[in-house]
Each structure stands twice: as C-alpha cells, then as structure tokens.
Design a protein around this motif. Structure first.
Motif, PDB file in Angstrom:
ATOM      1  N   LEU A 154       0.816  -1.223   0.000  1.00  0.00           N
ATOM      2  CA  LEU A 154       0.000   0.000   0.000  1.00  0.00           C
ATOM      3  C   LEU A 154       0.851   1.276   0.000  1.00  0.00           C
ATOM      4  CD1 LEU A 154      -2.912   1.280   0.436  1.00  0.00           C
ATOM      5  CD2 LEU A 154      -2.303   1.359   2.851  1.00  0.00           C
ATOM      6  N   ILE A 155       1.857   1.340   0.904  1.00  0.00           N
ATOM      7  CA  ILE A 155       2.568   2.611   1.107  1.00  0.00           C
ATOM      8  C   ILE A 155       3.337   3.044  -0.155  1.00  0.00           C
ATOM      9  CG2 ILE A 155       4.313   3.793   2.515  1.00  0.00           C
ATOM     10  CD1 ILE A 155       3.225   2.167   4.921  1.00  0.00           C
ATOM     11  N   PRO A 156       4.108   2.150  -0.806  1.00  0.00           N
ATOM     12  CA  PRO A 156       4.758   2.583  -2.055  1.00  0.00           C
ATOM     13  C   PRO A 156       3.753   3.053  -3.106  1.00  0.00           C
ATOM     14  CG  PRO A 156       5.682   0.505  -1.297  1.00  0.00           C
ATOM     15  CD  PRO A 156       4.502   0.786  -0.427  1.00  0.00           C
ATOM     16  N   TRP A 157       2.620   2.374  -3.172  1.00  0.00           N
ATOM     17  CA  TRP A 157       1.607   2.762  -4.160  1.00  0.00           C
ATOM     18  C   TRP A 157       1.068   4.156  -3.847  1.00  0.00           C
ATOM     19  CZ3 TRP A 157      -3.575   4.009  -4.673  1.00  0.00           C
ATOM     20  CH2 TRP A 157      -4.137   3.829  -5.949  1.00  0.00           C
ATOM     21  N   MET A 158       0.784   4.413  -2.576  1.00  0.00           N
ATOM     22  CA  MET A 158       0.254   5.722  -2.171  1.00  0.00           C
ATOM     23  C   MET A 158       1.289   6.822  -2.430  1.00  0.00           C
ATOM     24  SD  MET A 158      -2.884   5.308  -0.899  1.00  0.00           S
ATOM     25  CE  MET A 158      -3.289   6.715   0.114  1.00  0.00           C
ATOM     26  N   VAL A 159       2.561   6.534  -2.114  1.00  0.00           N
ATOM     27  CA  VAL A 159       3.616   7.531  -2.306  1.00  0.00           C
ATOM     28  C   VAL A 159       3.746   7.878  -3.786  1.00  0.00           C
ATOM     29  CG1 VAL A 159       6.120   7.856  -2.238  1.00  0.00           C
ATOM     30  CG2 VAL A 159       4.918   7.016  -0.213  1.00  0.00           C
ATOM     31  N   PHE A 162       0.217   9.723  -4.733  1.00  0.00           N
ATOM     32  CA  PHE A 162      -0.223  10.975  -4.104  1.00  0.00           C
ATOM     33  C   PHE A 162       0.906  11.845  -3.574  1.00  0.00           C
ATOM     34  CE2 PHE A 162      -3.806   7.975  -3.489  1.00  0.00           C
ATOM     35  CZ  PHE A 162      -4.721   8.610  -4.306  1.00  0.00           C
ATOM     36  N   GLY A 163       2.036  11.258  -3.230  1.00  0.00           N
ATOM     37  CA  GLY A 163       3.134  12.087  -2.761  1.00  0.00           C
ATOM     38  C   GLY A 163       3.812  11.500  -1.542  1.00  0.00           C
ATOM     39  N   LYS A 164       4.867  12.198  -1.094  1.00  0.00           N
ATOM     40  CA  LYS A 164       5.748  11.624  -0.073  1.00  0.00           C
ATOM     41  C   LYS A 164       5.430  12.059   1.343  1.00  0.00           C
ATOM     42  CE  LYS A 164       9.645  10.680  -3.040  1.00  0.00           C
ATOM     43  NZ  LYS A 164      11.035  10.894  -3.382  1.00  0.00           N
ATOM     44  N   LYS A 165       4.535  13.049   1.497  1.00  0.00           N
ATOM     45  CA  LYS A 165       4.273  13.557   2.847  1.00  0.00           C
ATOM     46  C   LYS A 165       3.043  12.868   3.447  1.00  0.00           C
ATOM     47  CE  LYS A 165       5.140  18.059   1.659  1.00  0.00           C
ATOM     48  NZ  LYS A 165       4.822  19.471   1.870  1.00  0.00           N
ATOM     49  N   VAL A 166       3.257  12.233   4.601  1.00  0.00           N
ATOM     50  CA  VAL A 166       2.196  11.421   5.199  1.00  0.00           C
ATOM     51  C   VAL A 166       1.883  11.887   6.615  1.00  0.00           C
ATOM     52  CG1 VAL A 166       1.459   9.071   5.710  1.00  0.00           C
ATOM     53  CG2 VAL A 166       3.138   9.481   3.912  1.00  0.00           C
ATOM     54  N   ASN A 183       5.244   2.067   9.068  1.00  0.00           N
ATOM     55  CA  ASN A 183       5.100   3.148   8.106  1.00  0.00           C
ATOM     56  C   ASN A 183       6.380   3.979   8.028  1.00  0.00           C
ATOM     57  OD1 ASN A 183       3.717   5.120   6.415  1.00  0.00           O
ATOM     58  ND2 ASN A 183       3.741   6.408   8.240  1.00  0.00           N
ATOM     59  N   ARG A 184       6.967   4.304   9.193  1.00  0.00           N
ATOM     60  CA  ARG A 184       8.205   5.085   9.200  1.00  0.00           C
ATOM     61  C   ARG A 184       9.309   4.344   8.458  1.00  0.00           C
ATOM     62  NH1 ARG A 184       6.527   6.561  14.609  1.00  0.00           N
ATOM     63  NH2 ARG A 184       7.645   4.817  15.525  1.00  0.00           N
ATOM     64  N   LYS A 185       9.409   3.034   8.734  1.00  0.00           N
ATOM     65  CA  LYS A 185      10.469   2.228   8.113  1.00  0.00           C
ATOM     66  C   LYS A 185      10.303   2.195   6.589  1.00  0.00           C
ATOM     67  CE  LYS A 185      11.287  -2.638   7.419  1.00  0.00           C
ATOM     68  NZ  LYS A 185      12.605  -3.233   7.444  1.00  0.00           N
ATOM     69  N   ILE A 186       9.083   1.930   6.140  1.00  0.00           N
ATOM     70  CA  ILE A 186       8.873   1.800   4.693  1.00  0.00           C
ATOM     71  C   ILE A 186       9.026   3.150   4.005  1.00  0.00           C
ATOM     72  CG2 ILE A 186       7.163   1.194   2.927  1.00  0.00           C
ATOM     73  CD1 ILE A 186       6.113  -0.915   4.928  1.00  0.00           C
ATOM     74  N   LEU A 187       8.510   4.214   4.625  1.00  0.00           N
ATOM     75  CA  LEU A 187       8.623   5.553   4.040  1.00  0.00           C
ATOM     76  C   LEU A 187      10.081   5.974   3.900  1.00  0.00           C
ATOM     77  CD1 LEU A 187       5.977   7.988   5.530  1.00  0.00           C
ATOM     78  CD2 LEU A 187       6.225   7.264   3.178  1.00  0.00           C
ATOM     79  N   LYS A 188      10.883   5.621   4.896  1.00  0.00           N
ATOM     80  CA  LYS A 188      12.295   5.988   4.872  1.00  0.00           C
ATOM     81  C   LYS A 188      12.961   5.418   3.622  1.00  0.00           C
ATOM     82  CE  LYS A 188      16.173   6.049   8.072  1.00  0.00           C
ATOM     83  NZ  LYS A 188      16.723   5.303   9.221  1.00  0.00           N
ATOM     84  N   GLY A 189      12.664   4.166   3.323  1.00  0.00           N
ATOM     85  CA  GLY A 189      13.209   3.517   2.141  1.00  0.00           C
ATOM     86  C   GLY A 189      12.769   4.187   0.855  1.00  0.00           C
ATOM     87  N   GLY A 191      12.150   7.484   0.606  1.00  0.00           N
ATOM     88  CA  GLY A 191      12.441   8.911   0.634  1.00  0.00           C
ATOM     89  C   GLY A 191      11.242   9.741   1.034  1.00  0.00           C
ATOM     90  N   GLY A 192      10.281   9.133   1.681  1.00  0.00           N
ATOM     91  CA  GLY A 192       9.088   9.860   2.124  1.00  0.00           C
ATOM     92  C   GLY A 192       9.299  10.491   3.485  1.00  0.00           C
ATOM     93  N   GLU A 193       8.268  11.190   3.960  1.00  0.00           N
ATOM     94  CA  GLU A 193       8.401  11.934   5.206  1.00  0.00           C
ATOM     95  C   GLU A 193       7.093  11.858   5.999  1.00  0.00           C
ATOM     96  OE1 GLU A 193       8.966  16.600   6.581  1.00  0.00           O
ATOM     97  OE2 GLU A 193       8.841  16.096   4.467  1.00  0.00           O
ATOM     98  N   VAL A 194       7.226  11.609   7.309  1.00  0.00           N
ATOM     99  CA  VAL A 194       6.051  11.647   8.178  1.00  0.00           C
ATOM    100  C   VAL A 194       5.929  13.083   8.694  1.00  0.00           C
ATOM    101  CG1 VAL A 194       4.994  10.766  10.278  1.00  0.00           C
ATOM    102  CG2 VAL A 194       6.354   9.241   8.856  1.00  0.00           C
ATOM    103  N   VAL A 195       4.887  13.804   8.237  1.00  0.00           N
ATOM    104  CA  VAL A 195       4.766  15.203   8.649  1.00  0.00           C
ATOM    105  C   VAL A 195       3.958  15.350   9.926  1.00  0.00           C
ATOM    106  CG1 VAL A 195       5.083  16.147   6.342  1.00  0.00           C
ATOM    107  CG2 VAL A 195       2.780  15.571   7.141  1.00  0.00           C
ATOM    108  N   GLY A 196       3.400  14.275  10.388  1.00  0.00           N
ATOM    109  CA  GLY A 196       2.649  14.334  11.641  1.00  0.00           C
ATOM    110  C   GLY A 196       2.205  12.953  12.049  1.00  0.00           C
ATOM    111  N   GLU A 197       2.161  12.720  13.352  1.00  0.00           N
ATOM    112  CA  GLU A 197       1.723  11.431  13.864  1.00  0.00           C
ATOM    113  C   GLU A 197       0.893  11.722  15.089  1.00  0.00           C
ATOM    114  OE1 GLU A 197       4.844   8.730  15.025  1.00  0.00           O
ATOM    115  OE2 GLU A 197       4.876   7.860  13.041  1.00  0.00           O
ATOM    116  N   GLU A 198      -0.301  11.182  15.143  1.00  0.00           N
ATOM    117  CA  GLU A 198      -1.143  11.458  16.294  1.00  0.00           C
ATOM    118  C   GLU A 198      -1.717  10.151  16.802  1.00  0.00           C
ATOM    119  OE1 GLU A 198      -3.247  15.073  15.396  1.00  0.00           O
ATOM    120  OE2 GLU A 198      -4.529  14.755  17.133  1.00  0.00           O
TER     121      GLU A 198
END
Lengths: 412, 289
Positions: A154-159, A162-166, A183-189, A191-198
């Motif tokens: 899912l995450i690579p497809w979404m990136v 739609f883009g790298k900021k999650v 999510n953090r681990k996969i995004l890092k691979g 080049g994505g970025e977690v802009v907020g976590e709640e």
C-alpha cells in the motif's frame, strides 16, 4: 418436608444419570473449539461477522461428517472488548472446558493478553485478524494479513500516486504504535516523510483539533489506523470540514466496512490492501458469499475478519486430518512440511513453516465518491516472509516474542 | 499569530465547550440538582441519536427529527422516573445501581434488536475556509445550540413559576410539599427535562458520529466530570465548569495531542474536587449572594 427433600434428591440423581448416559452414548466425544469474540461493546460490529463465520464453518463441517469423524462443538464466549475478561475466559476454555483449539481475539491488545495463557498449555491458538505482524510463537497460527502483505504494497503505491508527505492518525495501543513504526520504516526507504503522527486514546470520538493539525501539516495523504466505532467518527467529521485528502489504511473498508456504515462521500478516496473484501467478484468468492448470506441474511458486510475466522476452522480441519491427531506437536509437524494449504475463497493459501503465518492473495482497493469499491492493483499471492527473513524459525526455536522493525531478534 | 490561527483557537474552544455543555446539561439537572446518579444518561443520549436517524431515514427533515428525538427521550425519561427513579430519591447510591442496570439492559436490547451498527445520515453540507483551514459549519451550529440550551435553562429555572417550585423542591422537598407544591410531578418533569436534554445531545451529535448501541459511553465521562466540577447549580456551575475544562483541554489538545488533552483535563478535575469538593458553583454562588 422430609419426603419432599428426598424426592428432590432422587430427581437430581435421575437427571445426573441421564446426563451421564447421554455422553456415554456418543461414539466419539466431540471436538471442542473455543471461540473468544466480542459481540458487544465498541467492537461488536466487527466481532459479529467473526462469530458468524465460525458458526457457518462449524455447521458446514458437521453436515459433511465432522473432523476425523468427530462432530465439532463451538463454545463461544463474549469478552465484550475487555482484556481482563479475555484472560479469564481463555483460562476457563482451556482449563475447565478443555477445548482442543482456541480461536479469537480482535485487538492486538487482546491477543497479547491471551498469548501468555495459551503458551502455558499445549493447545493451538488461531489469531484470525490482520495485524501489525511479528509474533513468533509456536502455539499461535495467524490466518490474517501482516505488514509485508499490507503496508509493503500500500505505502509505495500511495507515495507514487499521491506524494511523499504522510500524516498518521493511529489508535493509542500496540497495533497503532507498531503499525506507525512500519510506516516510518517503509517511508524511509522510499524517501518519504512523516509530517505528523497522532495517537488517539480508544473511545475518543471528537476530532476537530486533529483535523486542524492535519491541515496545518499539509500532508499529501493520511494513513488511518484509528480503531473502533468511536474513533471512526473521524471520517464523518473530516468530510464535513472538507478535509478532502487521500487516505490509506490496513484496516478500513474490508475490516470495518466504513463505506457501508457512513453516508457517502465520507470514505471517498480511501485505499487499502486486503486479502478479502465482500466486493471480490470471482466464482469462488460469490459461492462463499451466497452460503454466508443464506445463513445470515441480515449481515451488513462480510468483513475480512469474518472471512478469516471461517477459513481458520477449515485450516484447523486440514491440519487435524493430515496429522490424524489434535495434538499441537503433530499439527506443527504438518505445518513444518510446508504443505499446509487450503482452497479459500480468495484462492489457495498456505501456512508458512517458519512463522506460522498465512500466505494471501492481496489486492489494492479504493473507494469512490459513491462508496463504490474498485480493485486498483492485484499483487497475486504474497508470502508472510518478514519473520523468516529476520531470523524467526519456529521449526528450530520458539522465542514466543513479538518482533517489530525496531525490535529484532538478537543475532546469536 | 495570524487571524486564521486565532479563529482556529476560538473554533476549537467552541467545539469542546459545546460537547461538554450538551453532554452535561441533562445530567446537571438529574444528578446536580436532583441527586440521582444517572448511569443511564448515555443511553438517553443514544436514544436521541437513534430516534433522529430513524426519523431522517423515514424522510423527516433533520432539524425536526432532532427536536422530536429530544421530546421522545424526554417522554421516556418521564416514564423511567415514574417506574424506577421515583423509588430512589432517598437512596442516591442505590439509584446508581438501578440506572446502571437499566443502562446495561437498554444497550444489550438495542444490540439484539437493532444490530451492532446502523448506517449514519451524514453531516449537513456546509463548510467555510479561514486562511489555510476549512471548517464544518455544523460544528458552529452545535456551539449555538449549547448556548441556547444554557439560555433556555436559565429562563425555565429562574423566570418561570415551575422553575421556582422546582428549585424549592430540590432544596427542601418536605417544606415545598407542605406549602402546596406537587413535588411528585415536579420531580417527574425535571427528570423528563434532563432526559430530553440528553436526547437533544444525541440528536445533535448523531450526524457526526458512528451509531452503535454503546455510543453513549463516549459522552458519559465528560458529562459526569463537568457536572462534578460544576457542582449543584446548573447555571453557575455547569457553564463555568465547561468553559474551564474546555480551555484546558483545547490548549493541551492543540499543543500536545489528544492523549495529553484527556489526561490534563482529568488531572484538573482531580485538583478541583480536592480544593473545592462542592464544585465551582460553591464559590460562585456564595459570591453572588
């Protein structure tokens, strides 16, 4: 007074005798399946299909002669979403009812509450939900999908789309936290970025502040890991505030059927990867849905938990019949051969010998403005490979631990 | 700070305030004034929500459905008062048990009869943008309703004959009775108003939430907390308590997230109960005299 008392005792004796007689009469004692699923409380709407799936499977199996000629007796208790009650009922099923197999648990918190109790016995335990993955425990067989099947798709497809900021909105317990870690681990691979976590406490239903935090962080898409009926109110409130962001999840649609529970377009632009969703349109899936709706005509949606619960009992049947035994050690010998497979409604699925998790055919689905579900991509069968890769091998050792990307087995 | 952020602060405050006032106002009458520990408060809220959704699905316009739902909850409240609550005015702790039992029976019956979830009706259209933020108009309607409820309660209890009799009955039932007040009826009507306000809360939040039989539980902590912090006086207690708790929760939510917001609010509650066991109204009412 005296005679009446005597009469009562005589009557009691008669009843006891009759009870003893009737059990003695049965040729083979029935095979007992202990089931713990919430059918009341905050998670009742998703637990109900799990109970139904189990009942349907047991009915079908009993009609076609049972397992090894033994009828299956389903003993269901309702822990009402309370982890203490999960433990109490598990002890009761294991020690008093002496069930041959224990199935159930909805949240990962309830599963972790159950595991130490099951681990003290030699009873097999089936966990039938998709979850955050990583449990390496010889007593447990997991039949739901795990992160390498759900997030790595899912995450690579979404990136890409739609883009790298999650921005992550997650329930505040082990499922939400470990999923966010994935999510953090996969995004890092990527080049994505977690802009907020709640992280949201269970039971919270008001999200005006969260919605504004999201707007401030300006993400490209949301990863929704909120759990339970109260937290699902997010979707309605976000739609009313015109948040209009694409969303991805490992538990929405196929599990919580939010697209059926909320008025369109609250779930518009939601994406998920699933091994089962009711909209699957294949002959096998349609036959399965037909049997289900014939028995439970009022079911709002057959969710993946219900589907997995149904197939878990067939999985158990296959293992027992191949092992010609109900003992955990014998069942695990069958699993170790690597040929523990059944033909499910999604296709052929097998238990992986190293991790005792299940292979699944994964599809990426999306929800449209009218809440119609479309298949965006078919990944084919994906093995539950992660635990094996990091060194979990239940054929060799049994650490009974739950691993995460930040908590890996110690290299020996 | 930009104008958008400033408005956002107000909006978040209004949102929490409305939630606290609407969920607590019914309980303020039943628990704060009448002394009945109503554990079934959440079920009156659920009742309001379910009736609203049922009526909207039958084609009734939303606003009318919400009013009818509040009235329905109020009437059910009168019936419950007559058959159950009436017996517990002198036994407040037993009222806890009785209403808790009622709550369990109602949620489980709803689960069996209506099912584990029903489909929502959707929040009324309407949103507006301030700077980078977009807001739902309906949340401001909720705030307006919360203010209207406070004004309404002020008029009922301070400006009408029924209000005078009700306050007299709550303070000293025997004396009020001796002076000719029909206390039985006054209790029934007061409980009905409390139940009706709970129903109104459910009706107003129904479009914005997941509808399940236990949905009342998400309101019950906030409502009890607000009433306990406020004390016995609905107007001089519940309203300032809601303002105070909303400020704390909103500020913490905004800077540290929902977990800290919830912890902080409950911590403030513990502090207040420790310092002012009778609630905020004990200070405010004394000042007023």
């Amino acid at each position: 007074m005296e005679s009446r008392h005597l009469l009562r005792i005589a009557f009691l004796g008669l009843m006891l005798g009759a009870a003893g007689f009737s059990t003695a009469q049965a040729a083979d004692p029935s095979l007992k399946v202990g089931l713990l699923e919430d059918v009341s409380g905050d998670l009742a709407f998703m637990g109900m299909p799990k109970l139904h799936g189990s009942q349907l499977a047991v009915e079908e199996i009993n009609k076609s002669g049972g397992i090894l000629g033994r009828q299956v007796e389903l003993i269901h208790l309702d822990p009402q979403g309370d982890n203490a009650r999960y433990q109490e009922f598990a002890r009761r099923l294991l020690n008093r009812d002496k069930v041959d197999v224990l199935i159930g648990g909805i949240t990962s918190a309830s599963r972790e509450a159950l595991r130490p109790i099951v681990d003290r016995t030699s009873t097999p335990y089936f966990y039938t939900n998709q979850y955050e993955g990583g449990v390496c425990d010889a007593n447990m067989i997991s039949t739901g999908a795990v992160p390498e099947q759900q997030f790595s798709t899912l995450i690579p497809w979404m990136v890409e789309k739609f883009g790298k900021k999650v921005y992550v909105v997650a329930a505040d317990y082990n499922f939400g936290h470990i999923s966010a870690e994935w999510n953090r681990k996969i995004l890092k691979g990527l080049g994505g970025e977690v802009v907020g976590e709640e992280f949201i406490p269970l039971g919270v239903s008001q999200f005006a502040q969260t919605i504004q935090n999201i707007q401030k962080a300006k993400p490209d898409w949301l990863l929704m890991l909120n759990v339970g009926a109260a937290q699902d109110s997010f979707f309605e409130q976000a739609a009313a505030a015109k948040l209009n962001l694409p969303m991805g999840s490992s538990i929405k649609i196929m599990l919580g059927f939010e697209h059926k529970r909320f008025k369109p377009p609250a779930l518009n632009n939601m994406h998920a990867t699933a091994n089962w969703f009711e909209e699957i349109d294949t002959p096998e899936a349609n036959a399965f849905k037909k049997r289900w709706h014939a028995k439970f005509p009022n079911e709002m949606y057959i969710n993946d938990m219900g589907y997995n619960a149904y197939h878990a009992i067939y999985m158990y049947k296959m293992l027992v019949e191949k092992a010609k035994s109900t003992k955990l050690a014998d069942l695990r010998k069958v699993i170790a051969t690597g040929d523990a497979c059944i033909d499910a409604a999604e296709g052929r699925i097998c238990i992986d010998p190293k991790s005792q998790h299940t292979s699944h055919r994964m599809r990426l689905i999306s929800v449209g403005p009218q809440h119609q579900v479309t298949v965006e991509k078919d990944y084919g069968v994906i093995q539950p490979y992660w635990l094996g890769q990091i060194g979990c091998d239940l054929t060799k050792s049994n650490p009974k631990d739950q691993y995460t990307p930040n908590h890996l087995p110690k290299k020996s | 700070m930009s104008a958008a952020d400033l408005f956002s602060f107000f909006y978040q405050f209004a949102d929490v305030f409305a939630f606290l006032i609407l969920s607590a106002s019914g309980l303020a009458i039943v628990f704060g004034m009448m002394g009945i520990i109503n554990m079934a408060h959440g079920e009156f809220i659920m009742c309001g929500a379910y009736v609203t959704v049922g009526l909207v699905n039958l084609g009734v316009p939303l606003a009318l459905a919400q009013i009818l739902a509040a009235i329905a909850a109020g009437l059910i409240g009168v019936v419950v008062e007559y058959f159950i609550v009436r017996r517990f005015y002198k036994r407040p702790l037993d009222s806890l048990l009785a209403t808790w039992g009622l709550s369990l029976i109602v949620t489980q019956s709803m689960l069996l009869i209506v099912g584990s979830s029903i489909r929502g009706i959707g929040t009324p259209e309407g949103s507006f943008a301030v700077g980078d933020y977009t807001f739902s108009t309906y949340r401001l309607v909720l705030f307006a309703c919360a203010v209207a409820v406070l004004v309404g309660l002020y008029i009922i209890f301070m400006k009408t004959r029924f209000g005078v009799l009700a306050r007299a009955t709550m303070q000293n039932a025997a004396m009020a009775k001796a002076l000719g007040a029909r206390t039985g009826r006054i209790y029934a009507i007061s409980f009905g108003i409390g139940a009706g306000l709970a129903g109104l809360c459910g009706a107003l939040y129904a479009p914005t939430m997941t509808l399940i039989p236990t949905m009342g539980a998400t309101f019950i902590v906030e409502s009890f907390v607000t009433v306990v912090v406020g004390g016995a006086n609905v107007l001089l207690g519940t309203a300032p308590a809601a303002i105070f708790l909303a400020m704390i929760r909103m500020a913490l939510n905004a800077s540290y997230g929902q977990i800290i917001g919830q912890i902080g609010m409950l911590f403030a509650v513990i502090m207040i109960i420790r310092i002012l066991p009778e609630g905020l109204s004990s200070v405010l009412v004394r000042r007023g005299r």
